[in-house]
Scaffold this motif. Structure first.
Motif, PDB file in Angstrom:
ATOM      1  N   ALA A   6      38.305   0.570 -27.648  1.00  0.00           N
ATOM      2  CA  ALA A   6      38.667   1.050 -28.981  1.00  0.00           C
ATOM      3  C   ALA A   6      37.394   1.706 -29.504  1.00  0.00           C
ATOM      4  CB  ALA A   6      39.086  -0.106 -29.877  1.00  0.00           C
ATOM      5  N   THR A   7      37.541   2.851 -30.138  1.00  0.00           N
ATOM      6  CA  THR A   7      36.354   3.562 -30.591  1.00  0.00           C
ATOM      7  C   THR A   7      36.579   4.184 -31.958  1.00  0.00           C
ATOM      8  OG1 THR A   7      34.724   5.254 -29.973  1.00  0.00           O
ATOM      9  CG2 THR A   7      37.016   5.702 -29.427  1.00  0.00           C
ATOM     10  N   THR A   8      35.501   4.386 -32.660  1.00  0.00           N
ATOM     11  CA  THR A   8      35.539   5.097 -33.932  1.00  0.00           C
ATOM     12  C   THR A   8      34.232   5.846 -34.091  1.00  0.00           C
ATOM     13  OG1 THR A   8      36.037   4.918 -36.293  1.00  0.00           O
ATOM     14  CG2 THR A   8      34.601   3.223 -35.375  1.00  0.00           C
ATOM     15  N   ALA A  59      36.984  -2.162 -39.065  1.00  0.00           N
ATOM     16  CA  ALA A  59      38.148  -1.287 -38.880  1.00  0.00           C
ATOM     17  C   ALA A  59      38.648  -1.338 -37.442  1.00  0.00           C
ATOM     18  CB  ALA A  59      37.787   0.143 -39.272  1.00  0.00           C
ATOM     19  N   ILE A  60      37.745  -1.375 -36.480  1.00  0.00           N
ATOM     20  CA  ILE A  60      38.157  -1.504 -35.071  1.00  0.00           C
ATOM     21  C   ILE A  60      38.886  -2.819 -34.861  1.00  0.00           C
ATOM     22  CG2 ILE A  60      37.328  -1.813 -32.701  1.00  0.00           C
ATOM     23  CD1 ILE A  60      35.133   0.229 -33.310  1.00  0.00           C
ATOM     24  N   HIS A  61      38.349  -3.903 -35.402  1.00  0.00           N
ATOM     25  CA  HIS A  61      38.995  -5.216 -35.245  1.00  0.00           C
ATOM     26  C   HIS A  61      40.358  -5.257 -35.933  1.00  0.00           C
ATOM     27  CE1 HIS A  61      36.022  -7.595 -33.018  1.00  0.00           C
ATOM     28  NE2 HIS A  61      35.160  -6.762 -33.561  1.00  0.00           N
ATOM     29  N   ALA A  62      40.498  -4.600 -37.071  1.00  0.00           N
ATOM     30  CA  ALA A  62      41.795  -4.541 -37.756  1.00  0.00           C
ATOM     31  C   ALA A  62      42.799  -3.769 -36.901  1.00  0.00           C
ATOM     32  CB  ALA A  62      41.638  -3.898 -39.132  1.00  0.00           C
ATOM     33  N   TRP A  63      42.356  -2.661 -36.305  1.00  0.00           N
ATOM     34  CA  TRP A  63      43.242  -1.900 -35.430  1.00  0.00           C
ATOM     35  C   TRP A  63      43.665  -2.746 -34.232  1.00  0.00           C
ATOM     36  CZ3 TRP A  63      43.091  -0.650 -30.320  1.00  0.00           C
ATOM     37  CH2 TRP A  63      44.064   0.258 -29.883  1.00  0.00           C
ATOM     38  N   PRO A  89      30.356  -4.849 -27.900  1.00  0.00           N
ATOM     39  CA  PRO A  89      30.412  -3.451 -28.336  1.00  0.00           C
ATOM     40  C   PRO A  89      29.098  -2.734 -28.038  1.00  0.00           C
ATOM     41  CG  PRO A  89      30.019  -4.855 -30.217  1.00  0.00           C
ATOM     42  CD  PRO A  89      30.221  -5.760 -29.027  1.00  0.00           C
ATOM     43  N   TRP A  90      29.161  -1.409 -28.026  1.00  0.00           N
ATOM     44  CA  TRP A  90      27.937  -0.629 -27.966  1.00  0.00           C
ATOM     45  C   TRP A  90      28.080   0.546 -28.910  1.00  0.00           C
ATOM     46  CZ3 TRP A  90      31.312  -0.515 -23.751  1.00  0.00           C
ATOM     47  CH2 TRP A  90      31.815   0.723 -23.378  1.00  0.00           C
ATOM     48  N   ALA A 110      23.287  11.436 -34.447  1.00  0.00           N
ATOM     49  CA  ALA A 110      22.449  12.080 -35.459  1.00  0.00           C
ATOM     50  C   ALA A 110      22.149  11.029 -36.522  1.00  0.00           C
ATOM     51  CB  ALA A 110      23.166  13.275 -36.070  1.00  0.00           C
ATOM     52  N   ASP A 111      21.311  11.377 -37.488  1.00  0.00           N
ATOM     53  CA  ASP A 111      20.960  10.413 -38.534  1.00  0.00           C
ATOM     54  C   ASP A 111      22.181   9.903 -39.277  1.00  0.00           C
ATOM     55  OD1 ASP A 111      18.293  10.550 -37.937  1.00  0.00           O
ATOM     56  OD2 ASP A 111      17.816  11.986 -39.518  1.00  0.00           O
ATOM     57  N   ASP A 112      23.227  10.719 -39.360  1.00  0.00           N
ATOM     58  CA  ASP A 112      24.395  10.328 -40.159  1.00  0.00           C
ATOM     59  C   ASP A 112      25.676  10.250 -39.316  1.00  0.00           C
ATOM     60  OD1 ASP A 112      24.753  13.000 -39.611  1.00  0.00           O
ATOM     61  OD2 ASP A 112      25.416  13.518 -41.638  1.00  0.00           O
ATOM     62  N   ARG A 113      25.538  10.096 -38.000  1.00  0.00           N
ATOM     63  CA  ARG A 113      26.722  10.091 -37.139  1.00  0.00           C
ATOM     64  C   ARG A 113      26.503   9.148 -35.965  1.00  0.00           C
ATOM     65  NH1 ARG A 113      30.700  13.588 -37.248  1.00  0.00           N
ATOM     66  NH2 ARG A 113      31.955  14.006 -35.431  1.00  0.00           N
ATOM     67  N   MET A 114      27.463   8.238 -35.770  1.00  0.00           N
ATOM     68  CA  MET A 114      27.359   7.317 -34.647  1.00  0.00           C
ATOM     69  C   MET A 114      28.744   6.966 -34.143  1.00  0.00           C
ATOM     70  SD  MET A 114      25.975   3.579 -35.673  1.00  0.00           S
ATOM     71  CE  MET A 114      27.075   2.403 -36.311  1.00  0.00           C
ATOM     72  N   GLU A 115      28.844   6.752 -32.833  1.00  0.00           N
ATOM     73  CA  GLU A 115      30.089   6.327 -32.208  1.00  0.00           C
ATOM     74  C   GLU A 115      29.983   4.837 -31.902  1.00  0.00           C
ATOM     75  OE1 GLU A 115      31.123  10.424 -29.834  1.00  0.00           O
ATOM     76  OE2 GLU A 115      29.975   8.888 -28.815  1.00  0.00           O
ATOM     77  N   ILE A 116      31.053   4.115 -32.121  1.00  0.00           N
ATOM     78  CA  ILE A 116      31.104   2.680 -31.829  1.00  0.00           C
ATOM     79  C   ILE A 116      32.209   2.465 -30.813  1.00  0.00           C
ATOM     80  CG2 ILE A 116      31.473   0.370 -32.767  1.00  0.00           C
ATOM     81  CD1 ILE A 116      30.575   1.570 -35.507  1.00  0.00           C
TER      82      ILE A 116
END
Length: 68
Positions: free
Chosen positions: A18-20, A35-39, A51-52, A57-63
């Motif tokens: 699951a990713t966001t 939000a991932i856990h709720a999904w 998770p990893w 970027a300074d204002d962008r990350m993938e989980i």
């Protein structure tokens, strides 16, 4: 892939995840994890590993969270 200098090569395990993407202050990443856990709960999924995060970027990350 070989490690070189200060860069270390790694390989992620093959997994369904699951990713966001979080855009904004990374200090709010707890909300994205929730939000991932709720999904997952709404879709009958369970965590299947740790998770990893990938910082783009300074204002962008993938989980990513492995699921089953």
């Amino acid at each position: 892939m070989k490690s070189q200098g200060q860069f270390v090569a790694t390989e992620f395990p093959r997994a369904t995840v699951a990713t966001t993407v979080l855009v904004g202050d990374q200090a709010t990443s707890e909300k994205a994890h929730k939000a991932i856990h709720a999904w997952m709960a709404a879709n009958g999924k369970e965590p299947a590993g740790a998770p990893w995060e990938s910082y783009l970027a300074d204002d962008r990350m993938e989980i990513y969270l492995p699921i089953r």
